[in-house]
Design a protein around this motif. Structure first.
Motif, PDB file in Angstrom:
ATOM      1  N   ARG A 139      -0.819   2.067 -60.905  1.00  0.00           N
ATOM      2  CA  ARG A 139      -0.424   0.756 -60.397  1.00  0.00           C
ATOM      3  C   ARG A 139      -1.634  -0.179 -60.352  1.00  0.00           C
ATOM      4  O   ARG A 139      -1.549  -1.345 -60.774  1.00  0.00           O
ATOM      5  CB  ARG A 139       0.190   0.905 -59.000  1.00  0.00           C
ATOM      6  CG  ARG A 139       0.881  -0.347 -58.522  1.00  0.00           C
ATOM      7  CD  ARG A 139       1.584  -0.168 -57.172  1.00  0.00           C
ATOM      8  NE  ARG A 139       2.615   0.864 -57.239  1.00  0.00           N
ATOM      9  CZ  ARG A 139       2.582   2.031 -56.584  1.00  0.00           C
ATOM     10  NH1 ARG A 139       1.567   2.306 -55.780  1.00  0.00           N
ATOM     11  NH2 ARG A 139       3.547   2.907 -56.689  1.00  0.00           N
ATOM     12  N   ARG A 174       3.820  16.496 -55.479  1.00  0.00           N
ATOM     13  CA  ARG A 174       4.199  15.155 -55.037  1.00  0.00           C
ATOM     14  C   ARG A 174       2.967  14.323 -54.718  1.00  0.00           C
ATOM     15  O   ARG A 174       2.847  13.176 -55.160  1.00  0.00           O
ATOM     16  CB  ARG A 174       5.080  15.257 -53.788  1.00  0.00           C
ATOM     17  CG  ARG A 174       5.507  13.882 -53.265  1.00  0.00           C
ATOM     18  CD  ARG A 174       5.845  13.888 -51.801  1.00  0.00           C
ATOM     19  NE  ARG A 174       4.690  14.222 -50.987  1.00  0.00           N
ATOM     20  CZ  ARG A 174       4.747  14.484 -49.691  1.00  0.00           C
ATOM     21  NH1 ARG A 174       5.907  14.466 -49.064  1.00  0.00           N
ATOM     22  NH2 ARG A 174       3.657  14.767 -49.010  1.00  0.00           N
ATOM     23  N   ASP A 175       2.026  14.902 -53.979  1.00  0.00           N
ATOM     24  CA  ASP A 175       0.823  14.167 -53.611  1.00  0.00           C
ATOM     25  C   ASP A 175       0.011  13.800 -54.851  1.00  0.00           C
ATOM     26  O   ASP A 175      -0.519  12.694 -54.952  1.00  0.00           O
ATOM     27  CB  ASP A 175      -0.024  14.978 -52.633  1.00  0.00           C
ATOM     28  CG  ASP A 175       0.611  15.109 -51.257  1.00  0.00           C
ATOM     29  OD1 ASP A 175       1.624  14.410 -51.002  1.00  0.00           O
ATOM     30  OD2 ASP A 175       0.123  15.928 -50.449  1.00  0.00           O
ATOM     31  N   ARG A 176      -0.063  14.719 -55.786  1.00  0.00           N
ATOM     32  CA  ARG A 176      -0.780  14.457 -57.036  1.00  0.00           C
ATOM     33  C   ARG A 176      -0.087  13.330 -57.805  1.00  0.00           C
ATOM     34  O   ARG A 176      -0.741  12.404 -58.307  1.00  0.00           O
ATOM     35  CB  ARG A 176      -0.827  15.724 -57.887  1.00  0.00           C
ATOM     36  CG  ARG A 176      -1.768  15.636 -59.056  1.00  0.00           C
ATOM     37  CD  ARG A 176      -1.889  16.964 -59.805  1.00  0.00           C
ATOM     38  NE  ARG A 176      -2.278  18.082 -58.954  1.00  0.00           N
ATOM     39  CZ  ARG A 176      -1.456  19.090 -58.586  1.00  0.00           C
ATOM     40  NH1 ARG A 176      -0.215  19.136 -59.013  1.00  0.00           N
ATOM     41  NH2 ARG A 176      -1.889  20.054 -57.803  1.00  0.00           N
ATOM     42  N   ALA A 177       1.254  13.365 -57.881  1.00  0.00           N
ATOM     43  CA  ALA A 177       2.010  12.319 -58.582  1.00  0.00           C
ATOM     44  C   ALA A 177       1.827  10.975 -57.887  1.00  0.00           C
ATOM     45  O   ALA A 177       1.681   9.937 -58.546  1.00  0.00           O
ATOM     46  CB  ALA A 177       3.484  12.695 -58.654  1.00  0.00           C
ATOM     47  N   ARG A 178       1.827  10.945 -56.550  1.00  0.00           N
ATOM     48  CA  ARG A 178       1.598   9.702 -55.817  1.00  0.00           C
ATOM     49  C   ARG A 178       0.209   9.148 -56.114  1.00  0.00           C
ATOM     50  O   ARG A 178       0.033   7.933 -56.291  1.00  0.00           O
ATOM     51  CB  ARG A 178       1.758   9.930 -54.317  1.00  0.00           C
ATOM     52  CG  ARG A 178       3.171  10.037 -53.853  1.00  0.00           C
ATOM     53  CD  ARG A 178       3.207  10.246 -52.347  1.00  0.00           C
ATOM     54  NE  ARG A 178       4.568  10.221 -51.830  1.00  0.00           N
ATOM     55  CZ  ARG A 178       4.871  10.452 -50.570  1.00  0.00           C
ATOM     56  NH1 ARG A 178       3.905  10.730 -49.694  1.00  0.00           N
ATOM     57  NH2 ARG A 178       6.117  10.410 -50.170  1.00  0.00           N
ATOM     58  N   HIS A 179      -0.766  10.022 -56.137  1.00  0.00           N
ATOM     59  CA  HIS A 179      -2.137   9.597 -56.421  1.00  0.00           C
ATOM     60  C   HIS A 179      -2.225   8.992 -57.820  1.00  0.00           C
ATOM     61  O   HIS A 179      -2.824   7.916 -58.005  1.00  0.00           O
ATOM     62  CB  HIS A 179      -3.087  10.799 -56.289  1.00  0.00           C
ATOM     63  CG  HIS A 179      -4.497  10.486 -56.628  1.00  0.00           C
ATOM     64  ND1 HIS A 179      -5.292   9.688 -55.843  1.00  0.00           N
ATOM     65  CD2 HIS A 179      -5.261  10.847 -57.695  1.00  0.00           C
ATOM     66  CE1 HIS A 179      -6.483   9.571 -56.394  1.00  0.00           C
ATOM     67  NE2 HIS A 179      -6.492  10.273 -57.533  1.00  0.00           N
ATOM     68  N   ARG A 199       4.868  19.972 -52.557  1.00  0.00           N
ATOM     69  CA  ARG A 199       4.132  18.951 -51.796  1.00  0.00           C
ATOM     70  C   ARG A 199       2.857  18.559 -52.525  1.00  0.00           C
ATOM     71  O   ARG A 199       2.529  17.371 -52.629  1.00  0.00           O
ATOM     72  CB  ARG A 199       3.812  19.505 -50.411  1.00  0.00           C
ATOM     73  CG  ARG A 199       3.038  18.556 -49.543  1.00  0.00           C
ATOM     74  CD  ARG A 199       2.833  19.154 -48.152  1.00  0.00           C
ATOM     75  NE  ARG A 199       2.004  18.297 -47.364  1.00  0.00           N
ATOM     76  CZ  ARG A 199       0.772  18.596 -46.966  1.00  0.00           C
ATOM     77  NH1 ARG A 199       0.244  19.753 -47.273  1.00  0.00           N
ATOM     78  NH2 ARG A 199       0.075  17.756 -46.249  1.00  0.00           N
ATOM     79  N   ALA A 213       0.240   7.706 -59.522  1.00  0.00           N
ATOM     80  CA  ALA A 213       1.002   6.455 -59.506  1.00  0.00           C
ATOM     81  C   ALA A 213       0.168   5.321 -58.916  1.00  0.00           C
ATOM     82  O   ALA A 213       0.186   4.192 -59.438  1.00  0.00           O
ATOM     83  CB  ALA A 213       2.300   6.628 -58.726  1.00  0.00           C
ATOM     84  N   ARG A 214      -0.563   5.575 -57.847  1.00  0.00           N
ATOM     85  CA  ARG A 214      -1.425   4.543 -57.248  1.00  0.00           C
ATOM     86  C   ARG A 214      -2.496   4.093 -58.241  1.00  0.00           C
ATOM     87  O   ARG A 214      -2.742   2.893 -58.400  1.00  0.00           O
ATOM     88  CB  ARG A 214      -2.099   5.078 -55.977  1.00  0.00           C
ATOM     89  CG  ARG A 214      -1.248   4.994 -54.742  1.00  0.00           C
ATOM     90  CD  ARG A 214      -2.072   5.240 -53.475  1.00  0.00           C
ATOM     91  NE  ARG A 214      -2.790   6.500 -53.490  1.00  0.00           N
ATOM     92  CZ  ARG A 214      -2.319   7.669 -53.031  1.00  0.00           C
ATOM     93  NH1 ARG A 214      -1.093   7.728 -52.510  1.00  0.00           N
ATOM     94  NH2 ARG A 214      -3.032   8.767 -53.086  1.00  0.00           N
TER      95      ARG A 214
END
Length: 109
Positions: free
Chosen positions: A90, A79-84, A76, A86-87
């Motif tokens: 982007r 995942r949160d680190r990867a989402r951050h 988790r 990615a944002r």
């Protein structure tokens, strides 16, 4: 008197026979209870062994549950680190594209 003496002796013999019969019944009952106790003791030992086995399995399963939760928690966080990331990438990409469009507009114009 002889009659009473024989009678008493006969009564004592009957009483002794009754006591002997009671003794045999009591010893028979004790033997039956001894057999029951052996069966119960064996059952108790079997159950105790099973309880110990289940407690060991439970301990192993609890440890596995803790480890599974730790793996889930780390996944988790990853995942949160990867989402951050990615944002952030982007937003950076959008800024770069806007700059490129701006630069293309200046060059073409």
């Amino acid at each position: 008197m002889w009659f009473f003496g024989v009678g008493r002796r006969g009564g004592a013999a009957v009483q002794a026979d009754d006591i002997a019969a009671q003794l045999r019944r009591a010893e028979c009952d004790a033997g039956a209870h001894e057999v029951d106790m052996a069966i119960f003791e064996r059952d108790h030992a079997d159950i105790e062994a099973r309880v110990e086995q289940l407690e060991t399995e439970l301990s192993v399963l609890r440890q596995r549950r803790i480890e599974a939760y730790a793996r889930w928690w780390h996944a988790r966080e990853d995942r949160d680190r990867a989402r951050h990331i990615a944002r952030r990438l982007r937003r950076r990409l959008e800024r770069t594209r806007r700059r490129l469009r701006y630069m293309e507009g200046l060059a073409g114009g």
